[in-house]
Design an enzyme around this catalytic site. Structure first.
Site: not given
Ligand code: OSB
Ligand code: MG
Length: 367
Positions: A188, A161, A135, A163, A238, A262, A213, A290
């Site tokens: 995302d 992924k 991500s 953002k 999510d 998660k 997402e 994560g």
């Molecule tokens: O939206 O998935 C998310 C990290 C912190 C808070 C929200 C998210 C995320 C990530 C990172 O996308 C995922 C990871 O590599 O731990």
């Molecule tokens: Mg997310």
């Protein structure tokens, strides 16, 4: 299983890189590690709450408060039928699923150790390795994003992924698609849009994304359903899915076609398995997200992701993608787009106690 003692600690750990999402940024994590002790054994877990209430209303401070004042005093010194029963004495606590999940997940590790099996085995995992992606936070420029993607592809990740947020979406992703025509890519938004943006979001249909997402409000099931009707790209939820009831609502309304599970968000491994099973029964895929965890939380995620319904690559990246040095040994690695599920007893990796002790800034002991 009897929980005789608990130890909660806060361990500051600096991410190698600032991680920016539409709702805020993270650099210095306050990792909350939990150990539960019983029958001469020790289980390990981690609370996934963030430092600021951006992703969830829970924070490391609210989790510390709820864990030390309400959960741990009621759980320690009791016997439970198994890890799914450990939280029974605190069913009266509203919400705070991240705080609760830390205890539930730690109890699963302890239970696996009591049985002498790996956590993955204890959870019903079936695969020796799982597909993983990475991500990538919001970057200052498109060039910086392209560089990052190229680097992670060289590291062997199975999907990327990206953002997004208003102003950093369709054109930015179109640029990525031009530069990487074959890339398995998803986006995302962390709740950055409203249904008024539906036409704009539907433009993403041209970019062959695996999914989008959490585009809309963290609690907006109805508008996600309306959006899904207006775009071909699958919507993945999510933030919206905090428990099994949320999933039932989402499936009934058609709010999503994919779920990011998660375990630290939904209250632990038990609820994660229920969500996994319900999605699988409907022929829908899930994947494991994560929360920028240390290796302790990552070990839990990779064990869960070995269940058969986790068919899409997870946000379960190598230790070095996050940390200069992780809190567990061996560190997690990725090769050929896969992460090996530890086979040792419990979480299957060894927390570095000496280093964790040296880094700990706050501690609470029960029992
Ligand atoms: O939206 O998935 C998310 C990290 C912190 C808070 C929200 C998210 C995320 C990530 C990172 O996308 C995922 C990871 O590599 O731990
Ligand atoms: Mg997310």
């Amino acid at each position: 299983m009897r929980i005789e003692r608990a130890e909660l600690r806060e361990v500051p750990l600096r991410l190698r890189e600032y991680f920016e999402i539409s709702s805020g940024g993270m650099q210095d994590r306050h990792i909350l590690l939990l150990t539960l002790h019983g029958e001469g054994l020790e289980g390990w877990g981690e609370c996934v709450a963030s430092e600021e209430p951006t992703y969830s209303y829970e924070t490391t401070e609210t989790a510390w408060h709820i864990l030390t004042e309400f959960i741990l005093p009621n759980v320690v010194g009791r016997s439970a039928d198994g890890p799914e029963d450990v939280l029974t004495p605190v069913r009266w606590i509203r919400g705070h699923r991240m705080a609760k999940a830390a205890v539930e997940m730690t109890a699963w590790d302890l239970a696996a150790r009591m049985d002498g099996v790996s956590l993955a085995q204890k959870l019903g995992g079936t695969r020796p390795a799982v597909p993983v992606g990475v991500s990538i936070g919001l970057q200052k420029t498109d060039e910086a994003l392209h560089e990052k993607i190229a680097g992670y592809l060289a590291d062997g990740y199975a999907r990327i992924k990206v953002k997004i947020k208003p102003g950093r979406d369709v054109e930015m992703l179109a640029g990525v698609r031009r530069r990487f025509p074959e890339l398995r890519m998803m986006a995302d938004a962390n709740s950055a849009y409203t249904l008024a943006d539906a036409d704009r979001l539907a433009e993403l249909d041209a970019l062959d994304l695996m999914m989008i997402e959490q585009p809309l409000g963290h609690d907006d099931f109805l508008d996600h359903a309306r959006l899904q009707q207006r775009m071909r790209t699958p919507v993945c939820l999510d933030e919206s899915i905090e428990h099994e009831g949320d999933l039932a609502l989402a499936l009934e309304l058609g709010s999503c076609r994919i779920v990011n599970i998660k375990p630290g968000r939904v209250g632990g491994h038990g609820p994660s398995r229920s969500i996994h099973d319900a999605m699988r029964a409907g022929g829908l895929p899930v994947w494991c997200g994560g929360m920028l965890e240390s290796g302790v939380g990552r070990a839990h995620n990779v064990a869960l992701a070995s269940l058969p319904g986790f068919t899409l690559p997870g946000d379960i990246s190598a230790s070095r993608r996050y940390w200069e040095r992780d809190l567990v040994e061996p560190e997690f690695e990725v090769s050929d787009g896969q992460m090996v599920v530890p086979r040792g007893v419990g979480i299957g990796v060894e927390p570095d106690r000496e280093r964790i002790d040296a880094l700990t800034v706050r501690r609470a002991v029960f029992g």
